[in-house]
Every structure is written in C-alpha cells, then in structure tokens.
Design an enzyme around this catalytic site. Structure first.
Site, PDB file in Angstrom:
ATOM      1  CG  HIS A 196     -26.401  31.192  21.601  1.00 21.87           C
ATOM      2  ND1 HIS A 196     -27.109  30.038  21.354  1.00 21.87           N
ATOM      3  CD2 HIS A 196     -26.207  31.780  20.407  1.00 21.87           C
ATOM      4  CE1 HIS A 196     -27.328  29.931  20.063  1.00 21.87           C
ATOM      5  NE2 HIS A 196     -26.787  30.982  19.457  1.00 21.87           N
ATOM      6  CG  ASP A 197     -29.504  33.363  19.512  1.00 17.50           C
ATOM      7  OD1 ASP A 197     -28.390  33.923  19.489  1.00 17.50           O
ATOM      8  OD2 ASP A 197     -29.842  32.484  18.698  1.00 17.50           O
TER       9      ASP A 197
ATOM     10  CD  GLU B 261     -31.962  29.478  15.376  1.00 18.17           C
ATOM     11  OE1 GLU B 261     -31.988  30.425  16.149  1.00 18.17           O
ATOM     12  OE2 GLU B 261     -31.209  29.439  14.380  1.00 18.17           O
TER      13      GLU B 261
ATOM     14  CG  ASP C  69     -24.693  25.690  16.339  1.00 18.72           C
ATOM     15  OD1 ASP C  69     -25.441  25.888  15.376  1.00 18.72           O
ATOM     16  OD2 ASP C  69     -24.890  26.123  17.485  1.00 18.72           O
TER      17      ASP C  69
ATOM     18  CG  ASP D  58     -27.491  29.113  12.837  1.00 21.70           C
ATOM     19  OD1 ASP D  58     -27.758  29.470  13.989  1.00 21.70           O
ATOM     20  OD2 ASP D  58     -27.269  29.908  11.897  1.00 21.70           O
TER      21      ASP D  58
HETATM   22  C1  NOJ Z   1     -29.078  31.775  15.112  1.00 24.99           C
HETATM   23  C2  NOJ Z   1     -27.984  31.753  16.114  1.00 24.99           C
HETATM   24  O1  NOJ Z   1     -28.427  31.104  17.266  1.00 24.99           O
HETATM   25  C3  NOJ Z   1     -27.552  33.182  16.329  1.00 24.99           C
HETATM   26  O2  NOJ Z   1     -26.710  33.325  17.431  1.00 24.99           O
HETATM   27  C4  NOJ Z   1     -26.926  33.671  15.059  1.00 24.99           C
HETATM   28  O3  NOJ Z   1     -26.649  35.036  15.153  1.00 24.99           O
HETATM   29  C5  NOJ Z   1     -27.842  33.460  13.854  1.00 24.99           C
HETATM   30  N1  NOJ Z   1     -28.508  32.193  13.861  1.00 24.99           N
HETATM   31  C6  NOJ Z   1     -27.081  33.546  12.567  1.00 24.99           C
HETATM   32  O4  NOJ Z   1     -26.287  32.404  12.384  1.00 24.99           O
END
Ligand code: NOJ
Length: 566
Positions: free
Chosen positions: A334-335, A263, A101, A205
């Site tokens: 994970h989100d 992302e 990441d 990210d």
């Molecule tokens: C996206 C990540 O996937 C998430 O888990 C994180 O809180 C935010 N970016 C900030 O880095």
C-alpha cells in the site's frame, strides 16, 4: 527452535489487504470488514494461506489507520469487533491465517495516552511520549533538526506545557517512548490481547525506528545535515532496538505459534541478520527495501529501474540469508506504486505477459511471498492528471510545499505518477461496473479507468488471465516442487545481463531453473554450462506451447520455469 513454534510462515503465501480499498459492503464508498468477509472464498481460491490486513483499529484516519486511537477496537468505517471476529473465524475455517498490522512506533494524538500525556508535565502518561524543551530564545525552535517523513520538523510545539513532542510521521502521530518500561508493557499486553483472540502474527510497522539516540543529559542530538530527511542514523536501528524486540519475543511472542515480519526501511543484510537470524529471538522476517530503490530526495523521486543492480540486490539477500534467516518477498504494497511498469517499462504500462513474468521473478526465490490486492490481476499504475484525484497525505503535504513554484504542477504529477502511494490504494477492481464492483457509490479514492478491462470477473472467465496464472504459480509453490522452492540453494546466472534474470534453486538432486526476460523485446538465452538439460520438464510459462530447454531466443517478457533432475 521453541516448542510452540512451527515456523508455518515458511510454507505460506500471504495476501495483503488494504481494507479501505478492498470491498465496500455498506455503500459508504469505504472498504470494510464485511466486504472482506464477502470475498473470503475469492481469497481462498488464490491458494494463499495467510492474509496480512493493514490496520483496522480505531483511528481518526490522519494516515489511513496508521494512526491508532484505540488498539483494542475497530475503526467505525470498517465495522465492529463482532465483524472482526466473524472475519477471522471465516479465514480460519478456510485454512487462512491472519496477520494484523502492529503500529507501535507511534499512536494517534487522539489516543487516551497522548491526550493525558499532553495535559501536564507530571501526568502519569507524560513519559509515554517523547517531550523535550525547545531550543533558542524562549524555546521556540524545535529540540533538534530531525525531519518528519511527511515533511517539515519531526517536532510539534504544544502550548499547554510549552514543550515539543516528537513525531517521525504526521503531527497527529506522536512517537511512543519505548525507553519507558510502561510503554513496552502496554505493547506486550496489546500484542497478547490480539494473540489471545486468535491472530496468527503481526506485520510490525516501522519497527526499526522505535529506539532513538538520547544523550546522557536527556537531550536528543541533531542528525547529520542533509537535504531532505534528517535524523535517520539516530533512530533507525537505534541503541536499544534489539533489547526491546527480544523482550517482546521473550515475554509474549515466544508463547504463541505466531509470526512477525518487521517493516525495515534502510535495513542492510547485516542488520537483517541481527533482527531475524535463527536463534536471535527477535523478529521472524523483515521487509527489506533495497530492491525498491526509492530513497533519493525525501524518498519521493523514483530512480530509473536498473535490472542489473536489482538482480545484484536480490542475489545478495538470497545468498546472505540462506541457512541463517528467512526472506520476505514482495514487489507491491500500500506504500508502493504497482510493479508493472515500474520494473518493466513506463508508468501506465499494462500487459499480461509482463505481469506474469514479474510474478515468476520473485515468487520462486527463497522466502515468504506476498501478493498485494490487485497485483494478482496485473493492475497497472494510473496517470494522475489532477492533484484533486490524490488522497495520500504524503503527496499532498509535498504539493503544499512546492505548489508556489511556477510550472510545478506537471513536474509534481509526473513524479507522483511514479511514486504516489495512492497508486496501490486505488480500489480493488471486482467487475466492469461504474465503481468496479468495489462500491455502489463514488469511492473515497477514484477507481482506475482500466477497471472496465482489468477486473476479477473478467479474469475469472479468461483461462489465460494474470489471475489464473497467479493461481497456478501459487499452486506450484505448494505442490511437488514445494521442497525445492522452500529449501533450494540459490544461484544466479548471467548477473551482468541487463535484460534477463536467470536463477536456479537446487535441492536434493532437483534444480528449478527460472528464466525471465524483463524487456519488451526478444533476448538471447544460452543454457548455463553448469546445467545439463537432458532430464528437464517445463513446469510453468507465460506463453503457450512447448519450449524445450535449449539455447533460444526469448520472447518479450517471456518467463520459463523448468524442473531438471540432476
Ligand atoms: C509505514 C506504513 O506502511 C505507512 O503506510 C505509514 O504511513 C507509515 N508506516 C507510518 O505508520
């Protein structure tokens, strides 16, 4: 195409590991790198050929590692650099590549750069971050109206110098100033550092946020006024984003056979082509969000799943990127909450057939599929009953804002059950023991009670398990149908149907026809007129038995995959 670039990711199936929740090897309740090492044979057994590892760098953990205090070292909870080296060698020996990441929109406020930056206005690191004077009398109001994704203003006042710094995420995650060439050079160097250690790529990210609109006089303008998130249009796909990404590609990424996946919240198809179009030399792929439909109020209130709309999104992206750029295929990470229930029924729903059908419905599209830990077991969502069960900062911040409103608790819990990031972060279930074989002590986040039933050990023994189905599906992608799945032209049938998703992928005289019933009830299916089913073969299904391709009644959640020689 660049000579060193093999575009290996186009043949990859990528398994995502959230290290905190994967496997604890030292009995502290937190997953770690040695835990991953223990499970490398399991990962290999899935048939995947790459791993995306969520952040494992040094971090005070304000956002579970997405707040990095040292980009060149490993978080103590997770182990050491020696463990990391053993882990990557173990992966490479098994033919598994490693994607790390890359979190460079922001650092931790405990990073050396920020500690220096906040000391004085003339510190050499001052301009590594985004500092501005406040507004109003004595500058006690934030410099503009942008909001943080974690709630509240995107600015934090710092009394040492009497200025504010920007944080689009938590206060402990100050945004880097990418307009400063020194920051970009630092990022290039750290990317190079990991590539030289053998890393095969990066998941970047919130990469679409790195360039912010700044007025000629240095002030940063307000965003459009709206309830919830403000400022998006000023920092998503900002003015210099393509220039900065191209620079990173040219100076570093182009020299390695690596891949990048960005992302890209709020990305449209048109913008995705700018980031990833062949020959653009920016990113290789992006994660788009349109099919996840999460952003209403502060991206927390989940929308009701609508298959027709969902299919229209998938189709637009499949057709729009075809021959021009490469897709990333995912339902979970994970989100996000677990896809089971979210795309099929209600929170908490479980079911082998539905989980298998969902797998078929995205893995046979064009692009690189991702499987998030536990997805391969058909992990359902959990119905949280207490706030104390939750750990996600985002959810807890929202709770702190709304907890004073009478009768809020059950409403909040209901919303969070459909949205909380903790859903996907519950520890991986390895067996039926007290802590699911994840740890020997109570883990940092509760174990899903369903682990007594749904776990790796049980599914290994069950020939018909979701786990074994994932293995079959992954093998299918890599076997004799690989070329059609990789290159085939996509065509959707029955786009107006609200119950079934039917598409074909055609390449050099072969058609793969995919039929998925998203409902827990029977559905009528008619062979599309353009398809002559004479020469067909059923190559995968989630129910037992023969299923000749013909007009038929589909069983609840039935998924069928045919190969047809045209
Ligand atoms: C996206 C990540 O996937 C998430 O888990 C994180 O809180 C935010 N970016 C900030 O880095």
């Amino acid at each position: 195409m660049d000579s060193v670039k093999t575009q290996w990711y186009k043949n990859a199936i990528i398994y995502q590991i959230y290290p905190r929740s994967f496997k604890d090897s030292n009995g502290d309740g937190i997953g770690d790198l040695r835990g991953i090492i223990e499970k490398l044979d399991y990962i290999k057994s899935l048939g995947v050929n790459a791993v995306w590892l969520s952040p494992c760098y040094k971090s005070p953990n304000a956002d579970n590692g997405y707040d990095i205090s040292d980009y060149r070292d490993i978080m103590e909870d997770f182990g050491t650099m020696k463990d990391w080296k053993e882990m990557i060698s173990g992966m490479h020996e098994r033919g598994i590549r490693l994607i790390m990441d890359l979190v460079v929109n922001h650092t931790s406020d405990e990073h050396y750069w920020f500690k220096e930056s906040r000391k004085s206005k003339d510190n050499p690191y001052r301009d590594y971050y985004i500092w501005r004077k406040g507004r109003g009398k004595n500058g006690k109001k934030p410099p503009n109206n942008w909001t943080s994704r974690f709630g509240g203003s995107a600015w934090k006042y710092d009394k040492t110098t009497g200025e504010w710094y920007m944080h689009l995420w938590a206060e402990k995650q100050p945004d880097l100033n990418w307009d400063n060439p020194k920051v970009r050079e630092e990022v290039q160097n750290l990317v190079k550092f990991w590539l030289d250690l053998g890393v095969d790529g990066f998941r970047c990210d919130v990469i679409t946020y790195i360039s912010k609109v700044v007025n000629p006089d240095g002030t940063i303008p307000d965003g459009k006024y709206r309830v919830g998130i403000r400022g998006d249009e000023m920092f998503t796909h900002g003015p210099h984003i393509h220039e900065y990404l191209h620079e990173l590609y040219e100076k570093v990424l182009s020299k390695y056979d690596c891949m990048t996946v960005g992302e890209a919240a709020n990305v449209t198809l048109k913008e995705a082509l700018l980031y990833t179009g062949e020959g653009r030399e920016e990113l290789d792929t992006v994660f788009m969000f349109e099919h996840m439909e999460t952003d209403m109020f502060m991206q927390v209130i989940p929308k009701k799943f609508n298959l027709k709309k969902f299919k229209a999104v998938q189709t637009r992206w499949q057709e729009g990127l075809f021959g021009k750029a490469w897709n990333s295929l995912y339902y979970e990470n994970h989100d996000q909450v677990r896809s089971l229930g979210r795309f099929t029924g209600k929170v908490g729903d479980k079911g082998k057939e539905a989980a298998k059908m969902l797998a078929v419905s995205y893995q046979l599209l064009q692009g690189t599929p991702y499987v998030y830990q536990g997805q391969e077991l058909g992990m359902p969502n959990y119905k949280f009953t207490k706030i104390e069960e939750m750990r996600d900062q985002l959810a807890l911040n929202i709770w702190n804002m709304v907890k004073f409103i009478p009768f809020m608790k059950p409403i909040f819990l209901k919303i969070m059950n459909g949205r909380s990031r903790d859903q996907g972060r519950l520890p991986m279930c390895w067996d039926a023991s007290e802590y699911a074989g994840f740890s020997t002590v109570e883990p940092w986040l509760m174990v899903h009670p369903i682990h007594t039933e749904i776990n790796v050990e049980a599914e290994e023994k069950d020939e018909d398990s979701v786990l074994n189905f994932y293995r079959q599906l992954i093998a299918l992608r890599k076997g004799v149908y690989a070329n059609t799945i990789k290159n085939g032209r996509y065509k959707e049938h029955y786009p107006k149907r609200k119950d079934i998703y039917v598409f074909e992928r055609s390449f050099k005289g072969e058609t793969i026809l995919v039929i998925c019933n998203f409902k827990n009830k029977e559905a009528k299916f008619k062979v599309p007129e353009s398809i002559s089913p004479e020469n067909h073969q059923l190559i995968l299904s989630n129910y037992k038995g023969e299923r000749p391709l013909a007009d038929m009644t589909l069983k609840p959640y039935e998924a069928l995959v045919y190969s047809i020689k045209q």
